[in-house]
Structures are given as structure tokens and as C-alpha cells.
Design a protein around this motif. Structure first.
Motif, PDB file in Angstrom:
ATOM      1  N   ASP A 127       0.804  -1.232   0.000  1.00  0.00           N
ATOM      2  CA  ASP A 127       0.000   0.000   0.000  1.00  0.00           C
ATOM      3  C   ASP A 127       0.833   1.276   0.000  1.00  0.00           C
ATOM      4  O   ASP A 127       0.289   2.383   0.035  1.00  0.00           O
ATOM      5  CB  ASP A 127      -0.924   0.023   1.230  1.00  0.00           C
TER       6      ASP A 127
ATOM      7  N   LYS B 276       2.329   4.313  -1.190  1.00  0.00           N
ATOM      8  CA  LYS B 276       2.360   5.128  -2.408  1.00  0.00           C
ATOM      9  C   LYS B 276       2.255   6.612  -2.094  1.00  0.00           C
ATOM     10  O   LYS B 276       1.710   7.016  -1.072  1.00  0.00           O
ATOM     11  CB  LYS B 276       1.318   4.643  -3.409  1.00  0.00           C
ATOM     12  N   TRP B 277       2.826   7.395  -2.978  1.00  0.00           N
ATOM     13  CA  TRP B 277       2.888   8.843  -2.797  1.00  0.00           C
ATOM     14  C   TRP B 277       1.477   9.428  -2.846  1.00  0.00           C
ATOM     15  O   TRP B 277       0.687   9.115  -3.728  1.00  0.00           O
ATOM     16  CB  TRP B 277       3.760   9.461  -3.888  1.00  0.00           C
ATOM     17  N   ASN B 278       1.194  10.279  -1.882  1.00  0.00           N
ATOM     18  CA  ASN B 278      -0.098  10.955  -1.842  1.00  0.00           C
ATOM     19  C   ASN B 278       0.152  12.436  -2.131  1.00  0.00           C
ATOM     20  O   ASN B 278       0.693  13.162  -1.304  1.00  0.00           O
ATOM     21  CB  ASN B 278      -0.724  10.741  -0.451  1.00  0.00           C
TER      22      ASN B 278
ATOM     23  N   TYR C 287       3.957   9.855   1.878  1.00  0.00           N
ATOM     24  CA  TYR C 287       3.615   8.506   1.426  1.00  0.00           C
ATOM     25  C   TYR C 287       2.522   7.928   2.318  1.00  0.00           C
ATOM     26  O   TYR C 287       2.580   8.050   3.537  1.00  0.00           O
ATOM     27  CB  TYR C 287       4.859   7.602   1.471  1.00  0.00           C
TER      28      TYR C 287
ATOM     29  N   TYR D  77       0.718   4.562   3.795  1.00  0.00           N
ATOM     30  CA  TYR D  77       1.184   3.211   4.094  1.00  0.00           C
ATOM     31  C   TYR D  77       0.035   2.335   4.565  1.00  0.00           C
ATOM     32  O   TYR D  77      -1.030   2.833   4.957  1.00  0.00           O
ATOM     33  CB  TYR D  77       2.323   3.223   5.118  1.00  0.00           C
TER      34      TYR D  77
END
Lengths: 96, 313
Positions: free
Chosen positions: B247, B249-251, B257, B259
């Protein structure tokens, strides 16, 4: 609670270089002064932080009380004339 | 001055970023919170030596062995700085040690996981020490003077620890397929326990609010955890390895990130003593302490004898 006894507590002071004053860095437990010195070397100077170490048993330190600070340090508070910046000299004097 | 006035003055001092020193008046709850947190921190440094000690005799080279020994010695030093700082609050060293040995005091749960291969030493240095540094850097500004000073000293030394860990993983990640797999396996096992080191989410954290008001804590659990994630995601790219979280990924919106969920059941199980090594760790500490009993006694007897001689001379 345990009945076992801690070794006495020592305060450690270290001069980082020859010519500089000794500064308090922390404390440790040791059975006697020599051991306190060796422990201080191992705990506080692993990266050549010191040229000279003093240890003194903590019970011999007599310290001022923060509760009394206002009165105790009062004599220094109202003597601004002790500082060079108090004196407004003519510019011609230049550096003094 | 009555209690309320003292309390107001104390809070004003904290709000003005003036450090609290041992002889200052402080609320009893402040003292107790610090004793709990600082002694727990000291115990963590000491117990933290055990998983690493497992690899001293099996380090792959003499250089690695010497470095690991130096690192473990640092951890002992950090434990001592913290024990000393805690003693300024009026608790004795013996009381703290007894509390640890009798299971009344906690230490960081991450040390209840085993070190199964050499790459684990790398993962501990990079992730576990990395997570600890996040927390400790924030604590350099904690309101209690002796704690803050101990933290400054510790942080100076700790960055070597994280770098040596990364260096181990970096070397393995450029080695044979087997070595690379070993490094990845270590990351897989240490990532989540490291994430748990920051403690429960802010919404669940029992001591947080008061500790923040007293500036014992300077950053919340979740803030620190986020910093750790953001840093680690960048660094793991250099290793060419992956963090075991699908899970991640860059937000763009949060500029952080995201998580995946943390397994809090596992966290609480380990905290409550059901981790893989809880019993082994305390047993090892007790054994070391008990085996040293005669040394402590002999040193005291020698000091006494020497003193008596000095008096006579």
C-alpha cells in the motif's frame, strides 16, 4: 524494593581540550574514585571528547537552590554599568 | 506558594521553552511520566544490545566485528546516560533495574524479535536505529534538562549506527543473488516491527496529550512514523530493495507517502510479553546481572579496604 546497594554516585567533568575549562557532562556509579575515572573515560570520552577528567562524589556537591534564585542573584541584576555597552563614548574614540 | 500557583508557574516556564532542572518544583505526574519514559528508554538501550550481541562472534569480517562491538558499546553508554538522567528525578538505579527484571518496566518491543542472519544487523542499524533517531531528534528539545542533554549526546553518536546498518545492507544488495535475497528477507522481517516502534496511533495513545502539553513529547507518534516512512522510501531505492508494504504510495494531496495498516494485535501481543524473545531477553539481562554480583561486591570491599589504609597512612 531491593536491599542491594548501589555504588556511590559520581559527577563527571571533562575538559575537551588543553586550555579549556572542565564542564559537567553527567554522572555515573563507581565503587571508588579510580573506577569512577575509568568509567567516565569509557562512558563519556569514546570519541576523544576529553583531554582531562575530574570526578567528584555527588554527595559533596553543594548547589544553589532555584527557589531562591531571585534573591540570590539579585546583586547582579541592577548593575548594567558593569557592561561595556553601558558607556556611550564619542565616535572618535573608535575601538576601546 | 500554593499548588495551583506553582503549577501555573511551571507551565509558564514550559511554555516559554525554559528547561526544567532537577531541583525545580514539578508536578508529581510530570516526574512520574518522565521516570517511566526515561527508564523505559534506558532499558531499551541496554536490552537492545542483546539482539546484536548474537552476531559479534559471527560477523563476516574482523572490520565488521570491530564496528559492531563499538556500536554495542555505544548502546551501553546510551543506557548509562539515560539511567543517570533518570536518577536526577529521585529514583535509584537499583529500583530501575529491579523493575526491569521483575517485568514491571517496559522496553522497546522491537528487541523482542530475533536476529536470524547477518543482514538483520544491517536492518537493525538502518531501520530500528533510524526509527529511534527520529524519536530522539525530537526529544533533544524535551522540556526536562537532563533528558534533553542526554538526547543531544545520544543523537551525535547514533548517526554512525544508522550509517553502518545501511552500509551492511548496501554491500549485501550489490553482492550475489543469495546475499541480495538475505538483505530483502531481513527488511521483510524488520520493517513492520520498526513501524510499530513509534507506538499506537495518536488517537489511541494514552499518555500523549499531557506529555505534549508538558513538552516531554515534541512530535506525535504518527508524525514521527510518517517522517520515518518518507525517509525510508527514498533510501530503499538506493538499495534496490523493496519495503514489504503493497500500500506504500505517494499521496500528492498530503505530500507524504501513504502506508498500509499496522498489525496492532501483534504489537500488543509483543508488548504484553508474547513476542518471540521476551523471556529470553529478560533472562539474559538477569543472568548478566546476577553473574556480576560478586564483582560489584568485591569492588566495594576493595574500595573500603583501600580507604581504611589511607586513613591509617
Amino acid at each position: 524494593m531491593s536491599t542491594k546497594k548501589d555504588w556511590p554516585l559520581w559527577e563527571v567533568f571533562i575538559a575537551s581540550k588543553r586550555g579549556l575549562n572542565h564542564k559537567h557532562v553527567g554522572s555515573l556509579h563507581a565503587a571508588d574514585a579510580e573506577m569512577a575515572l575509568e568509567n567516565a573515560r569509557d562512558v563519556y570520552t569514546r570519541r576523544k571528547e576529553g583531554e582531562s577528567i575530574w570526578v567528584v562524589e555527588s554527595k559533596f556537591i553543594f548547589a544553589s537552590n532555584p527557589e531562591d534564585n531571585d534573591a540570590f542573584f539579585e546583586p547582579a541584576k541592577n548593575k548594567v554599568y558593569r557592561h561595556p555597552t553601558f558607556y556611550d563614548l564619542p565616535d572618535e574614540v573608535n575601538k576601546m | 506558594m500554593d499548588e495551583k500557583e506553582l503549577l501555573n508557574r511551571f507551565q509558564a516556564q514550559i511554555d516559554a521553552e525554559i528547561k526544567i532542572e532537577p531541583k525545580d518544583w514539578m508536578p508529581d505526574a510530570y516526574r512520574q511520566t518522565l521516570i517511566r519514559q526515561m527508564s523505559q528508554h534506558a532499558h531499551s538501550e541496554i536490552v537492545g544490545m542483546l539482539p546484536e550481541g548474537n552476531w559479534v562472534t559471527r560477523a563476516p569480517t574482523l572490520k565488521r566485528k570491530a564496528i559492531l562491538l563499538a556500536k554495542i558499546q555505544d548502546e551501553a553508554g546510551h543506557g548509562l546516560y539515560l539511567y543517570s538522567a533518570t536518577e536526577t528525578l529521585g529514583i535509584s538505579r537499583q529500583e530501575m533495574i529491579d523493575a526491569l527484571h521483575e517485568g514491571r518496566a517496559k522496553y522497546s518491543s522491537v528487541f523482542n524479535y530475533p536476529t536470524l542472519n547477518w543482514a538483520d544487523i544491517g536492518a537493525i542499524g538502518w531501520l530500528v536505529d533510524g526509527a529511534a533517531i527520529m524519536n530522539q531528534v525530537a526529544l533533544m528539545r524535551t522540556s526536562y534538562g537532563p533528558y534533553s542533554r542526554a538526547m543531544i549526546r545520544i543523537c551525535k553518536e547514533e548517526s554512525f549506527h544508522q550509517r553502518q546498518g545501511f552500509d551492511i545492507l548496501y554491500t549485501l544488495s550489490r553482492g550475489s543473488d543469495e546475499q541480495k535475497a538475505m538483505a530483502q528477507d531481513a527488511l521483510n522481517r524488520w520493517w513492520w516491527p520498526s513501524m510499530m516502534m513509534f507506538g499506537p496511533h495518536d488517537s489511541e495513545s494514552t499518555h500523549s496529550q499531557q506529555s505534549t502539553k508538558w513538552k516531554i513529547k515534541r512530535k506525535s507518534n504518527d508524525e514521527l512514523r510518517q517522517d520515518f516512512v518518507d525517509n525510508s522510501v527514498q533510501q530503499v531505492k538506493v538499495l534496490g530493495l523493496t519495503l514489504p508494504d503493497p500500500d506504500l504510495k505517494w499521496n500528492e494531496e498530503r505530500q507524504h507517502y501513504d502506508y498500509g495498516p499496522i498489525d496492532w494485535e501483534e504489537f500488543w501481543a509483543v508488548v504484553k510479553g508474547r513476542g518471540p524473545c521476551n523471556r529470553e531477553r529478560i533472562a539474559a539481562r538477569k543472568k548478566a546481572y546476577d553473574d556480576g554480583e560478586w564483582v560489584r561486591e568485591a569492588a566495594l570491599a576493595y574500595a573500603k579496604k583501600k580507604k581504611a589504609k589511607e586513613v591509617l597512612a
